[in-house]
Design a protein around this motif. Sequence first.
Motif, short mmCIF file in Angstrom:
data_model
loop_
_atom_site.label_atom_id
_atom_site.label_comp_id
_atom_site.label_asym_id
_atom_site.label_seq_id
_atom_site.Cartn_x
_atom_site.Cartn_y
_atom_site.Cartn_z
N PRO A 161 -5.89 3.94 -23.30
CA PRO A 161 -4.87 3.91 -24.22
C PRO A 161 -3.30 4.17 -23.58
CG PRO A 161 -5.90 6.14 -24.47
CD PRO A 161 -6.67 5.31 -23.56
N ASP A 162 -3.49 4.70 -22.06
CA ASP A 162 -2.48 4.71 -21.23
C ASP A 162 -2.34 3.24 -20.49
OD1 ASP A 162 -0.24 6.26 -19.85
OD2 ASP A 162 -1.59 5.68 -18.25
N ALA A 163 -0.81 2.91 -20.64
CA ALA A 163 -0.55 1.44 -20.06
C ALA A 163 -0.81 1.36 -18.57
CB ALA A 163 0.80 0.99 -20.37
N GLU A 164 -0.46 2.56 -17.66
CA GLU A 164 -0.63 2.85 -16.44
C GLU A 164 -1.89 2.73 -16.01
OE1 GLU A 164 0.74 5.60 -12.65
OE2 GLU A 164 0.99 6.30 -14.80
N GLN A 165 -2.80 3.21 -16.75
CA GLN A 165 -4.29 3.50 -16.44
C GLN A 165 -4.72 1.92 -16.61
OE1 GLN A 165 -6.52 5.66 -15.12
NE2 GLN A 165 -4.59 6.71 -14.58
N LEU A 166 -4.48 1.29 -17.75
CA LEU A 166 -4.98 -0.03 -17.85
C LEU A 166 -4.81 -1.01 -16.90
CD1 LEU A 166 -6.52 -1.77 -19.88
CD2 LEU A 166 -4.22 -2.38 -20.88
N MET A 167 -3.21 -0.85 -16.40
CA MET A 167 -2.83 -1.78 -15.39
C MET A 167 -3.66 -1.56 -14.05
SD MET A 167 0.80 -2.01 -13.44
CE MET A 167 0.54 -0.31 -12.77
N LEU A 168 -3.85 -0.34 -13.56
CA LEU A 168 -4.31 0.13 -12.32
C LEU A 168 -5.76 -0.56 -12.34
CD1 LEU A 168 -3.05 3.60 -11.64
CD2 LEU A 168 -2.17 1.57 -10.75
N ARG A 169 -6.48 -0.30 -13.57
CA ARG A 169 -7.77 -0.75 -13.47
C ARG A 169 -8.20 -1.87 -13.62
NH1 ARG A 169 -10.64 3.40 -18.31
NH2 ARG A 169 -10.14 5.46 -17.32
N VAL A 170 -7.23 -2.73 -14.23
CA VAL A 170 -7.51 -4.26 -14.39
C VAL A 170 -7.02 -4.90 -13.02
CG1 VAL A 170 -6.68 -6.38 -15.50
CG2 VAL A 170 -7.18 -4.38 -16.79
N LEU A 171 -5.97 -4.50 -12.47
CA LEU A 171 -5.48 -4.91 -11.28
C LEU A 171 -6.33 -4.49 -10.17
CD1 LEU A 171 -3.49 -6.62 -9.61
CD2 LEU A 171 -1.90 -4.64 -9.45
N GLY A 172 -6.79 -3.42 -9.97
CA GLY A 172 -7.87 -2.95 -9.06
C GLY A 172 -9.17 -3.56 -8.92
N LEU A 173 -9.70 -4.15 -10.29
CA LEU A 173 -11.02 -4.74 -10.15
C LEU A 173 -10.69 -6.15 -9.87
CD1 LEU A 173 -14.14 -4.82 -11.18
CD2 LEU A 173 -12.90 -5.48 -13.44
N THR A 174 -9.53 -6.76 -10.31
CA THR A 174 -9.18 -8.16 -9.90
C THR A 174 -9.31 -8.35 -8.35
OG1 THR A 174 -8.16 -8.30 -11.98
CG2 THR A 174 -7.66 -9.94 -10.45
N LEU A 175 -8.50 -7.44 -7.99
CA LEU A 175 -8.40 -7.48 -6.20
C LEU A 175 -9.90 -7.27 -5.53
CD1 LEU A 175 -5.11 -5.72 -5.73
CD2 LEU A 175 -5.21 -8.07 -5.81
N ILE A 176 -10.58 -6.42 -6.23
CA ILE A 176 -11.85 -6.24 -5.37
C ILE A 176 -12.56 -7.60 -5.62
CG2 ILE A 176 -13.91 -4.98 -5.52
CD1 ILE A 176 -12.53 -2.50 -6.23
N VAL A 177 -12.58 -7.97 -6.96
CA VAL A 177 -13.49 -9.32 -7.21
C VAL A 177 -12.84 -10.40 -6.22
CG1 VAL A 177 -14.26 -10.98 -9.03
CG2 VAL A 177 -14.33 -8.49 -9.24
N SER A 178 -11.69 -10.78 -6.27
CA SER A 178 -10.95 -11.69 -5.35
C SER A 178 -11.39 -11.54 -3.82
CB SER A 178 -9.51 -11.80 -5.64
OG SER A 178 -9.09 -11.81 -7.02
N ALA A 179 -11.17 -10.45 -3.44
CA ALA A 179 -11.74 -10.21 -2.15
C ALA A 179 -13.09 -10.51 -1.67
CB ALA A 179 -11.35 -8.64 -1.80
N LEU A 180 -13.88 -10.21 -2.45
CA LEU A 180 -15.34 -10.75 -2.49
C LEU A 180 -15.52 -11.98 -2.61
CD1 LEU A 180 -17.23 -7.76 -4.56
CD2 LEU A 180 -17.19 -7.76 -2.16
N ALA A 181 -14.75 -12.72 -3.29
CA ALA A 181 -14.92 -14.04 -3.43
C ALA A 181 -14.26 -14.78 -2.15
CB ALA A 181 -13.87 -14.45 -4.71
N GLU A 182 -13.33 -14.17 -1.62
CA GLU A 182 -12.72 -14.66 -0.39
C GLU A 182 -13.82 -14.62 0.85
OE1 GLU A 182 -10.20 -16.52 0.56
OE2 GLU A 182 -9.45 -16.51 -1.67
N LEU A 183 -14.50 -13.50 0.64
CA LEU A 183 -15.34 -13.06 1.73
C LEU A 183 -16.60 -13.89 1.95
CD1 LEU A 183 -15.82 -10.96 3.75
CD2 LEU A 183 -17.62 -9.58 2.15
N ILE A 184 -16.87 -14.48 0.79
CA ILE A 184 -17.88 -15.67 0.84
C ILE A 184 -17.59 -17.17 0.72
CG2 ILE A 184 -19.80 -14.08 -0.10
CD1 ILE A 184 -19.28 -15.60 -2.91
#
Length: 386
Positions: free
Chosen positions: A213-236
Amino acid sequence: MRTPVTLLLELGLILTALSVLGTVARRLTFSPVPLYLLAGLALGEGGIAPVPAAGEFVETGAAMGVVLLLLTLGLQFTPTEFTVSLRRHVPSALVDLVLNAVPGAVAGWLLGLDGVGVLALAGATYVSSSGMVARLLADLRRLGNRETPAILSVLVMEDFAMAAYLPLLAVLAAGGPWWQALLGVMAAVGAVVAAFTASYRWGHHLGRLLSHPDAEQLMLRVLGLTLIVSALAELIHATAAVAAFLVGLSLTGDTADRARAVLSPLRDLFSAIFFLAIGLSVRPDELVPLLPAALALAAVTAATKVLTGRYAAARDRVGRRGQWRAGTALIVRGEFSIVIIGLVGTLNGELAPLVTAYVFVLAVAGPLLARLAGALPRSLEKSRYG
């Protein structure tokens, strides 16, 4: 901690300049992207006002810009509707490959490049800029248009193709053996297929995990996951753009709507930095001598992209006006072509400045042509599709 005064000053001046240019573009009712590119040209090495202290921040911000553009674009759609569109546009992907890779390969052969150079130039003319097209569709308010799913299908299949192409090119450019290239291609393609399958089948569970429900938490969760997945994609040696798009595609309903709202200001900031970075990568003294060759190649491949977009939109039974909008939206080249330069630029002295000039020409001309396509008469909507 000591405050980097020069960095703050340069960034402040850059953002102020982008704000002024954006305001001018909005008043003239066209996308500010060409003006951001020209600003980068003026501020880069060899320009009228270089900004060396801000270079590292701009480079990092540009990578963030591509990720955020594709993430928010993915948030616009559901996995089901997008999968249906992908299946329908396999022929569009083949048309795209033939029409746009062949001119680059022929140009490379005429310029006397070696096999790796020919392959690199074919890739640079083939792939459109997902990040720039995403921003362009948003600027021109076309995300809800009938032709947009066709455009996105073509872009995503290009990005899938890049997942196989870039590892192959990297190994060949480094002089590696064929089996190493084959393993890289298989790993990248397998990872992309697995990620897309997971997004399609289990994406709704991801939305529940990230929702808050908190906008800050939603932003941090979505952006954090996206950056991790993007980094893994670049790694391979896959692409961060595809990874970010798939994360956005996985989120649906209220979670997607709220995520899009909280991420939009960040997307606008870093996408402006991304376009500025493309301009910064171009040296004016290298651009001017190669403009005739770049303009000729750009004219040919702009026409072939228009044909690609019109064909793809026609498969979705879009009228002729929408077909022209689809074709002109695909003209721009950008981040992938620059990556290609980085992989093989040192092997072919003439290739890097030529591709850079080519990308810059289409990055400026593409948004302008897309804007003009939106002004075509409505009588063109009358087609055999109704």
